[in-house]
Design a protein around this motif. Structure first.
Motif, PDB file in Angstrom:
ATOM      1  N   PRO A  23       0.829  -1.202   0.000  1.00 58.00           N
ATOM      2  CA  PRO A  23       0.000   0.000   0.000  1.00 58.00           C
ATOM      3  C   PRO A  23       0.868   1.258   0.000  1.00 58.00           C
ATOM      4  CG  PRO A  23      -0.610  -1.486   1.799  1.00 58.00           C
ATOM      5  CD  PRO A  23       0.661  -2.014   1.203  1.00 58.00           C
ATOM      6  N   LEU A  24       0.382   2.283  -0.665  1.00 61.87           N
ATOM      7  CA  LEU A  24       1.067   3.573  -0.640  1.00 61.87           C
ATOM      8  C   LEU A  24       1.151   4.082   0.786  1.00 61.87           C
ATOM      9  CD1 LEU A  24      -0.624   5.464  -3.617  1.00 61.87           C
ATOM     10  CD2 LEU A  24       1.671   4.477  -3.562  1.00 61.87           C
ATOM     11  N   SER A  25       2.153   4.923   1.025  1.00 61.66           N
ATOM     12  CA  SER A  25       2.307   5.508   2.348  1.00 61.66           C
ATOM     13  C   SER A  25       2.954   6.875   2.212  1.00 61.66           C
ATOM     14  CB  SER A  25       3.180   4.592   3.213  1.00 61.66           C
ATOM     15  OG  SER A  25       3.380   5.147   4.479  1.00 61.66           O
ATOM     16  N   GLY A  26       2.380   7.861   2.886  1.00 63.62           N
ATOM     17  CA  GLY A  26       2.989   9.183   2.935  1.00 63.62           C
ATOM     18  C   GLY A  26       2.305  10.195   2.044  1.00 63.62           C
ATOM     19  N   GLY A  27       2.296  11.427   2.531  1.00 62.80           N
ATOM     20  CA  GLY A  27       1.606  12.511   1.842  1.00 62.80           C
ATOM     21  C   GLY A  27       2.038  12.728   0.404  1.00 62.80           C
ATOM     22  N   ALA A  28       3.336  12.724   0.155  1.00 63.33           N
ATOM     23  CA  ALA A  28       3.820  12.951  -1.213  1.00 63.33           C
ATOM     24  C   ALA A  28       3.365  11.829  -2.143  1.00 63.33           C
ATOM     25  CB  ALA A  28       5.335  13.070  -1.224  1.00 63.33           C
ATOM     26  N   ALA A  29       3.407  10.590  -1.659  1.00 65.39           N
ATOM     27  CA  ALA A  29       2.960   9.456  -2.481  1.00 65.39           C
ATOM     28  C   ALA A  29       1.466   9.560  -2.746  1.00 65.39           C
ATOM     29  CB  ALA A  29       3.284   8.129  -1.788  1.00 65.39           C
ATOM     30  N   TYR A  30       0.700   9.948  -1.739  1.00 67.29           N
ATOM     31  CA  TYR A  30      -0.745  10.088  -1.932  1.00 67.29           C
ATOM     32  C   TYR A  30      -1.051  11.155  -2.973  1.00 67.29           C
ATOM     33  CZ  TYR A  30      -1.112   7.410   2.432  1.00 67.29           C
ATOM     34  OH  TYR A  30      -1.007   6.457   3.406  1.00 67.29           O
ATOM     35  N   GLU A  31      -0.413  12.303  -2.847  1.00 65.26           N
ATOM     36  CA  GLU A  31      -0.675  13.388  -3.797  1.00 65.26           C
ATOM     37  C   GLU A  31      -0.254  13.001  -5.212  1.00 65.26           C
ATOM     38  OE1 GLU A  31       0.500  17.320  -2.613  1.00 65.26           O
ATOM     39  OE2 GLU A  31      -0.339  17.056  -0.607  1.00 65.26           O
ATOM     40  N   ALA A  32       0.836  12.257  -5.344  1.00 63.52           N
ATOM     41  CA  ALA A  32       1.323  11.863  -6.667  1.00 63.52           C
ATOM     42  C   ALA A  32       0.409  10.848  -7.351  1.00 63.52           C
ATOM     43  CB  ALA A  32       2.738  11.294  -6.553  1.00 63.52           C
ATOM     44  N   HIS A  33      -0.286  10.018  -6.579  1.00 59.95           N
ATOM     45  CA  HIS A  33      -1.092   8.938  -7.150  1.00 59.95           C
ATOM     46  C   HIS A  33      -2.598   9.196  -7.125  1.00 59.95           C
ATOM     47  CE1 HIS A  33       2.749   6.873  -6.463  1.00 59.95           C
ATOM     48  NE2 HIS A  33       2.385   6.121  -7.485  1.00 59.95           N
ATOM     49  N   ALA A  34      -3.023  10.259  -6.477  1.00 60.58           N
ATOM     50  CA  ALA A  34      -4.464  10.524  -6.349  1.00 60.58           C
ATOM     51  C   ALA A  34      -5.027  11.126  -7.629  1.00 60.58           C
ATOM     52  CB  ALA A  34      -4.724  11.479  -5.187  1.00 60.58           C
ATOM     53  N   PRO A  35      -6.240  10.726  -7.986  1.00 62.52           N
ATOM     54  CA  PRO A  35      -6.896  11.333  -9.152  1.00 62.52           C
ATOM     55  C   PRO A  35      -7.508  12.702  -8.826  1.00 62.52           C
ATOM     56  CG  PRO A  35      -8.316   9.653  -8.207  1.00 62.52           C
ATOM     57  CD  PRO A  35      -7.030   9.615  -7.428  1.00 62.52           C
TER      58      PRO A  35
END
Length: 181
Positions: free
Chosen positions: A91-103
């Motif tokens: 699973p993704l983890s971390g704010g930067a990863a979330y922002e990079a992968h979120a639609p």
């Protein structure tokens, strides 16, 4: 940070598990789950910001409802991440990863009026709803019916919150407008 240098599972990798989902299919599903996980956490932080900053005559009701939304988003994110891990992914983890992968795009740090804030939340919910629907179809096509069911449950919760936000944004209210004369 830990001094451990050995990586046990590399981000983006998928391994075979006891659930017996073909690793190539699992990779597609994990990518979909991670996109929904990312969107959920981006929206979580946005709604939490609105929860902290809401003001006005309907403060308490809106504040409490936004708190309920964030609890549901956090629970949903946990379920998405655990399913991604269960089928062999990371699973993704971390704010930067979330922002990079979120639609969806994060709203930013500024504080807006509550109507604008809720409109931004409702727009983000709409993007997430469309994404989850696409991923329900994908998991069905790939034969992962358990993930399909999880996503259907998630969709029901997300749609319910979008519907309630729509009601908050209606122009009919018991709050009287102040006289400007």
């Amino acid at each position: 940070m830990s001094a451990q240098e050995t990586v046990r599972r590399q981000a983006g990798s998928v391994e075979e598990t006891a659930l017996k989902i073909d690793p190539e299919k699992a990779k597609q599903i994990v990518d979909a789950l991670n996109a929904d996980l990312a969107a959920t956490y981006v929206l979580y932080h946005q709604v939490k910001k609105h929860h902290w900053n809401v003001e006005g005559a309907e403060f308490l009701d809106v504040h409490e409802y936004l708190g309920e939304i964030t609890e549901d988003l956090e629970d949903g994110a946990d379920e998405l991440a655990e399913r991604a891990q269960a089928i062999g992914g990371v699973p993704l983890s971390g704010g930067a990863a979330y922002e990079a992968h979120a639609p969806i795009e994060p709203e930013g740090e500024d504080v807006y009026g509550i109507r604008t804030s809720l409109e931004n939340d409702m727009e983000a919910f709409g993007v997430i709803i469309e994404s989850i629907r696409d991923h329900i179809e994908l998991t069905n096509e790939l034969g992962d019916y358990a993930t399909e069911e999880l996503l259907r449950d998630t969709l029901e919760t997300v749609e319910e919150h979008a519907h309630h936000l729509e009601h908050y944004l209606e122009d009919d209210s018991l709050v009287l407008e102040s006289a400007t004369n």
